[in-house]
Scaffold this motif. Structure first.
Motif: not given
Length: 783
Positions: A424-428, A716-723, A751-752, A757-759
């Motif tokens: 979900q975080f990756s898609i976001t 979130i950090l893992i998702a960022f590495v994937v996304a 920014i992403s 993180l804020i959301i």
């Protein structure tokens, strides 16, 4: 038995209204967005396919160094003569015309001239008139249904007269239904080609004025064999040296016109298939996010129903029955969501034309392929969203479930749920990065490196009394500067071939020709790099002394603007000497490289006025200009366009996609927040007693909130590495469609991740604070 499953499912959902509401809302949003995107993608991929002869129909285009959808008016008659087996039609679109019906006048944006074969090649729905003869005679016109209603209201339009541009009386010989949205053809009415046939030049191959030629080949003839005959066709009808140009005339399949990005100078701008597939990918992301959201919420809910499952199993319920019960609840939720989504889609469709500039009829929802797609989405959603919670809930151990009311949670199941949140975080973040990059590119289109000043500049026709109008504009206190020309920097009407044998350039290239007054460069702040500026002098010399842009001298092999002064080249057969060089400016969209340009003084071609307004009184100044213009041109209607709007119009397709990405990304993020809410709810249920013990031991509410938040930071950090690499690869490929584009920098990804993180923080905090504020006595009294 099935009826009983649904009855219990209904009672369960009524007992857990908040759970049902959140799940139904998330699924309905996801399904609605998916259906709308499917309709948009279907519309885009079906362009011009509804014509019966679409598979055999082609547009004859001009190839070579540049790609032009227009060809000379000489092509069609020569083609009819040399290729008698083909149906050939001449089409000539016009942007802007005055229509008079009695005393009423209307400014019409787009209309066209077409010959009698046009209605034989293309299929229209005829409300009145004969397709075979409607465009056969001169001074006849076919109206679309909207145009007929606009001009004649509820009266029958057949046989009535409309006057075009105060010159031609046209008799209505046909009325057709409005064109569908999935066609590259754009017009409000068609005037017979015979009306202007004698007024156009059909003798020169290079006289390109915007006309298009369409042909339909017989079933026995292939496009490849016809195109192989083009060199001989050109050599026979025109000079032999033209035939030496490679790929000069091309056949462009009708079905590919909407997707062919090589041809940009046309009213209906093409769109890449990659962008359409990207939008389809967003639909996949949305439905996947909705299903993950459902699974997380359903799993959280199932843990609260441990005692219920334990009692059922103790009383003899089989696992298959429990699975069917959960699948029944899922099916009920999905069906309700589908119903709501269809209502939402029906309400939203009328706004697609405003938001996405795509007209989709509500009737499209009931087409067989659409019904099939909805059923497929429903089945896939039920399976994706229902199977995992069903197996989890049916696998509860009765003893543990009855003891604590909550089943144990193995690491495998925990990892799977957390993996879903990572997805979900990756898609976001992929959607966020995509939206930010498209937005940055749109800003680059409209404001960066265009090479001229566009602020507060309005353009309109000069009308009949050019000199009088100029003086009135100069005397207007709300006007800063005035310039007359064949067209402003973002308007393109005149092109010609150029060569320079003296500088070793023997093959034809294409240059734009702008005919301007002495104020043009200064008003638009176009920078002079070397030589002289435009002066109010009409050259009568054999060799014309003109100003050119940087690109033209680069094509001649000259890098230093100063060294270009005095050099010669040829436009057609006319010798040109360079007297000045200006900095490149963007006269066309940034999809393609800046074209060579020649700028010359020619008062005979002052068709457009450009006026820079004082910003403090724009409305009053425009009203004053309209009054003066109307007095000088009483038979016409005043119409103007801001240069900002003109430039924005070059990127309509991209803006549609930007709007779509923003809209559907927001929906995906909203659904993702609901899924995150579900997982935090799950954690709160699992750790109720732990939270109680921590509070008794002195833990503060902020400390407990941080405890929850910390669980998600690494996700979130893992998702960022994937996304990040996926988003970079996809958007970099999209940017390659443009000759000029932004560079993807680290700031966009920063920014992403911060936004995510804020959301996530806001979503987690709501539920975690609620859990932290719970009275510890309630959570510990069962021990």
């Amino acid at each position: 038995m099935i009826r009983n499953y649904f009855k219990i499912a209904f009672r369960t959902l009524m007992h857990n209204k908040s759970y049902a509401l959140i799940n139904i809302t998330g699924l309905a949003l996801g399904l609605a967005a998916c259906i709308v995107i499917f309709l948009v993608v279907q519309n885009e991929l079906s362009y011009d396919q509804y014509h019966r002869k679409a598979d055999r129909t082609y547009r004859v285009t001009l190839g070579g160094r540049d790609y032009n959808p227009s060809v000379a008016f000489a092509i069609a008659p020569a083609f009819k003569n040399d290729f008698p087996e083909a149906e050939v039609s001449q089409y000539f679109a016009q942007q802007g015309g005055l229509v008079s019906v009695g005393e009423q006048k209307y400014n019409q944006k787009v209309y066209a001239f077409a010959d009698e074969n046009f209605t034989k090649i293309f299929d229209f729905t005829w409300l009145s008139g004969n397709a075979e003869t409607a465009l056969k005679e001169p001074n006849t016109v076919i109206l679309t249904e909207s145009a007929a209603r606009k001009y004649f209201h509820d009266r029958d339009a057949m046989g009535k007269i409309i006057k075009l541009n105060n010159e031609k009386d046209l008799r209505v010989t046909g009325v057709i239904k409005d064109l569908p949205s999935n066609t590259h053809l754009v017009f409000s009415f068609l005037v017979s080609w015979e009306t202007i046939r004698k007024d156009v030049d059909t003798s020169h191959f290079w006289s390109i004025q915007g006309g298009m030629v369409y042909i339909t080949l017989p079933k026995t003839e292939s496009a490849k064999s016809v195109q192989a005959r083009f060199p001989a066709f050109i050599q026979k009808n025109w000079e032999a040296d033209i035939a030496k140009e490679k790929g000069l005339l091309l056949l462009q399949p009708l079905k590919e016109i909407h997707f062919d990005r090589r041809y940009l100078n046309q009213i209906s701008m093409p769109r890449s298939k990659e962008t359409i597939y990207g939008l389809a990918g967003v639909a996949l992301f949305i439905i996947l996010t909705a299903c993950i959201n459902f699974v997380n919420l359903a799993t959280a809910q199932s843990l609260k129903r441990g005692k219920e499952v334990g009692i059922r199993k103790t009383l003899g319920a089989f696992r298959k029955q429990l699975i069917m019960q959960v699948m029944g609840e899922t099916t009920l939720l999905v069906l309700v969501s589908v119903g709501l989504s269809l209502v939402a889609v029906t309400l939203f469709l009328p706004y697609t034309e405003t938001l996405l500039d795509i007209r989709i009829e509500t009737a499209n929802l009931f087409k067989p392929e659409m019904i099939g797609a909805v059923l497929l989405i429903v089945v896939v959603t039920i399976l994706l969203a229902g199977l995992y919670p069903a197996f989890i809930q049916s696998g509860f151990q009765p003893l543990k479930a009855l003891k604590s009311g909550v089943s144990d949670n193995s690491n495998g199941k925990s990892y799977l749920r957390k993996g879903l949140v990572v997805v979900q975080f990756s898609i976001t973040q992929i959607l966020l990065v995509g939206t930010l990059i498209v937005g940055s590119q749109m800003d680059f289109f409209l404001n960066k490196d265009i090479g001229f000043d566009k602020d507060a500049i309005v353009t309109f026709s000069t009308g009949e009394k050019v000199d009088v109008l100029r003086q009135k504009l100069i005397d207007n206190p709300g006007v800063q500067q005035v310039s007359f020309a064949s067209g402003g920097p973002a308007y393109n009407t005149n092109f010609a071939p150029f060569t320079s044998p003296e500088l070793g350039m023997t093959e034809n290239d294409v240059t734009e020709i702008k005919q301007v007054d002495e104020n043009y460069l200064s008003m638009y702040h176009i920078k002079l790099l070397a030589g002289e500026t435009i002066t109010k002098i009409i050259s009568k010399d054999t060799v014309a002394n003109l100003v050119v842009n940087q690109t033209l001298i680069t094509r001649l092999g000259i890098r230093d603007p100063g060294k270009a002064i005095g050099q010669r080249f040829f436009i057609g057969d006319r010798p040109i000497r360079i007297k000045g060089v200006v900095q490149d400016f963007q006269s066309e969209s940034k999809h393609k490289k800046i074209r060579a340009c020649v700028i010359m003084y020619n008062p005979n071609s002052f068709w457009q006025a450009s006026v820079k307004l004082r910003p403090e009184k724009m409305r009053e100044t425009l009203a004053s200009i309209e009054k003066d213009w109307s007095e000088l041109n009483p038979k016409s209607l005043f119409s103007y366009e801001f240069m900002d709007d003109r430039i924005a119009g070059l990127y309509n397709q991209e803006y549609k996609m930007y709007t779509a990405f923003r809209l559907f990304s927001a929906i995906a993020i909203l659904i993702g927040c609901l899924g995150l809410y579900g997982l935090v709810s799950l954690m709160a249920v699992q750790r109720t007693k732990e939270i109680g013990i921590r509070k008794v031991m002195g833990a503060s509410v902020p400390g407990l909130v941080v405890l929850f938040v910390n669980q998600f930071i690494w996700l979130i950090l893992i998702a960022f590495v994937v996304a990040a690499p996926i988003a970079w690869f996809a958007m970099d490929k999209w940017l390659q469609e443009f000759a000029y584009h932004i560079n993807i920098g680290p700031d966009i990804f920063l920014i992403s991740i911060v936004t995510t993180l804020i959301i996530a923080g806001v979503t987690i905090s709501h539920q975690s604070i609620k859990a932290a504020l719970m009275n510890p006595i309630k959570s510990l009294r069962s021990e």
